[in-house]
Design a protein around this motif. Sequence first.
Motif, mmCIF file in Angstrom:
data_model
loop_
_atom_site.group_PDB
_atom_site.id
_atom_site.type_symbol
_atom_site.label_atom_id
_atom_site.label_comp_id
_atom_site.label_asym_id
_atom_site.label_seq_id
_atom_site.Cartn_x
_atom_site.Cartn_y
_atom_site.Cartn_z
ATOM 1 N N LYS A 49 1.533 -7.006 -5.869
ATOM 2 C CA LYS A 49 0.666 -6.193 -6.594
ATOM 3 C C LYS A 49 0.678 -4.760 -5.536
ATOM 4 O O LYS A 49 1.465 -4.774 -4.542
ATOM 5 C CB LYS A 49 -0.608 -6.349 -6.202
ATOM 6 C CG LYS A 49 -1.170 -7.840 -7.244
ATOM 7 C CD LYS A 49 -1.336 -7.093 -8.375
ATOM 8 C CE LYS A 49 -1.723 -8.705 -9.129
ATOM 9 N NZ LYS A 49 -1.775 -8.088 -10.792
ATOM 10 N N GLU A 108 -1.784 -3.416 -10.322
ATOM 11 C CA GLU A 108 -2.755 -2.556 -9.250
ATOM 12 C C GLU A 108 -3.525 -3.494 -8.830
ATOM 13 O O GLU A 108 -4.023 -4.560 -9.183
ATOM 14 C CB GLU A 108 -3.383 -1.455 -9.672
ATOM 15 C CG GLU A 108 -4.178 -0.610 -8.724
ATOM 16 C CD GLU A 108 -4.980 0.728 -9.308
ATOM 17 O OE1 GLU A 108 -5.728 1.025 -8.736
ATOM 18 O OE2 GLU A 108 -4.420 0.822 -10.452
ATOM 19 N N GLN A 109 -3.834 -3.751 -7.300
ATOM 20 C CA GLN A 109 -4.528 -4.439 -6.621
ATOM 21 C C GLN A 109 -5.922 -4.312 -6.874
ATOM 22 O O GLN A 109 -6.261 -3.238 -6.832
ATOM 23 C CB GLN A 109 -4.313 -4.454 -5.089
ATOM 24 C CG GLN A 109 -5.007 -5.358 -4.211
ATOM 25 C CD GLN A 109 -4.659 -6.930 -4.306
ATOM 26 O OE1 GLN A 109 -3.703 -7.315 -4.589
ATOM 27 N NE2 GLN A 109 -5.772 -7.789 -3.639
ATOM 28 N N ASP A 147 -1.076 7.449 -7.849
ATOM 29 C CA ASP A 147 -2.438 7.142 -8.558
ATOM 30 C C ASP A 147 -2.161 8.042 -9.937
ATOM 31 O O ASP A 147 -2.348 7.434 -10.973
ATOM 32 C CB ASP A 147 -3.554 7.646 -7.937
ATOM 33 C CG ASP A 147 -4.685 7.331 -8.762
ATOM 34 O OD1 ASP A 147 -5.043 6.332 -9.044
ATOM 35 O OD2 ASP A 147 -5.650 8.141 -8.743
ATOM 36 N N ASP A 160 0.876 -1.220 0.181
ATOM 37 C CA ASP A 160 0.104 0.050 0.033
ATOM 38 C C ASP A 160 0.962 1.166 -0.039
ATOM 39 O O ASP A 160 1.574 1.505 1.066
ATOM 40 C CB ASP A 160 -1.050 0.050 1.172
ATOM 41 C CG ASP A 160 -1.962 1.150 1.253
ATOM 42 O OD1 ASP A 160 -1.976 2.139 0.406
ATOM 43 O OD2 ASP A 160 -2.720 1.378 2.017
ATOM 44 N N LYS A 183 -0.409 -0.448 -14.520
ATOM 45 C CA LYS A 183 -1.853 -0.524 -14.331
ATOM 46 C C LYS A 183 -2.006 -2.210 -14.028
ATOM 47 O O LYS A 183 -2.908 -2.388 -12.999
ATOM 48 C CB LYS A 183 -2.524 -0.111 -15.178
ATOM 49 C CG LYS A 183 -4.149 -0.079 -14.972
ATOM 50 C CD LYS A 183 -4.510 1.084 -14.021
ATOM 51 C CE LYS A 183 -5.843 1.085 -13.517
ATOM 52 N NZ LYS A 183 -6.369 1.696 -12.454
ATOM 53 N N VAL A 219 0.647 6.183 -12.389
ATOM 54 C CA VAL A 219 0.241 4.955 -12.917
ATOM 55 C C VAL A 219 -1.122 5.278 -13.892
ATOM 56 O O VAL A 219 -0.889 4.953 -15.005
ATOM 57 C CB VAL A 219 -0.462 4.211 -11.812
ATOM 58 C CG1 VAL A 219 -1.216 2.897 -12.690
ATOM 59 C CG2 VAL A 219 0.330 3.632 -10.831
ATOM 60 N N ILE A 244 -1.306 -0.771 -3.909
ATOM 61 C CA ILE A 244 -2.527 -0.151 -3.718
ATOM 62 C C ILE A 244 -1.901 1.422 -3.931
ATOM 63 O O ILE A 244 -1.242 1.724 -3.031
ATOM 64 C CB ILE A 244 -3.176 -0.336 -2.274
ATOM 65 C CG1 ILE A 244 -3.594 -1.774 -2.398
ATOM 66 C CG2 ILE A 244 -4.298 0.602 -2.129
ATOM 67 C CD1 ILE A 244 -3.936 -2.506 -1.066
ATOM 68 N N PRO A 245 -2.615 2.271 -4.733
ATOM 69 C CA PRO A 245 -2.030 3.725 -4.922
ATOM 70 C C PRO A 245 -2.789 4.628 -3.955
ATOM 71 O O PRO A 245 -3.656 5.520 -4.344
ATOM 72 C CB PRO A 245 -2.467 3.935 -6.393
ATOM 73 C CG PRO A 245 -3.709 2.991 -6.665
ATOM 74 C CD PRO A 245 -3.513 1.946 -5.928
#
Length: 92
Positions: A67, A89-90, A76, A34, A86, A79, A69-70
């Motif tokens: 993976k 990304e989770q 964010d 994260d 992309k 990406v 989390i942005p």
Amino acid sequence: MQVIHDEKDLRFYIEFEEGEAELTYTYPEEGVLDLDHTFVPEPQRGKGVADKLVKASMEFVKSKGYKFIPSCPAVDTYVKRHPEYKELEQEI
């Protein structure tokens, strides 16, 4: 400008005379980072420092098969500009 990954302190950082720029993260679950906070000292802003930190984190995630989390807006945004990440990304 060298990005250092401190896995013990869960951060990527770059040292400057004014202090450190950093991107911090946590592991909410195994294999998932994260990416939660980016800070760049005022004199270094607008010079692509945050992008270098985020790119280093993306390459780490990719190399480990993880993976991410942005949670941080800088991540964010990065990406969205670099869709090749992309797929890492989770899914929520």
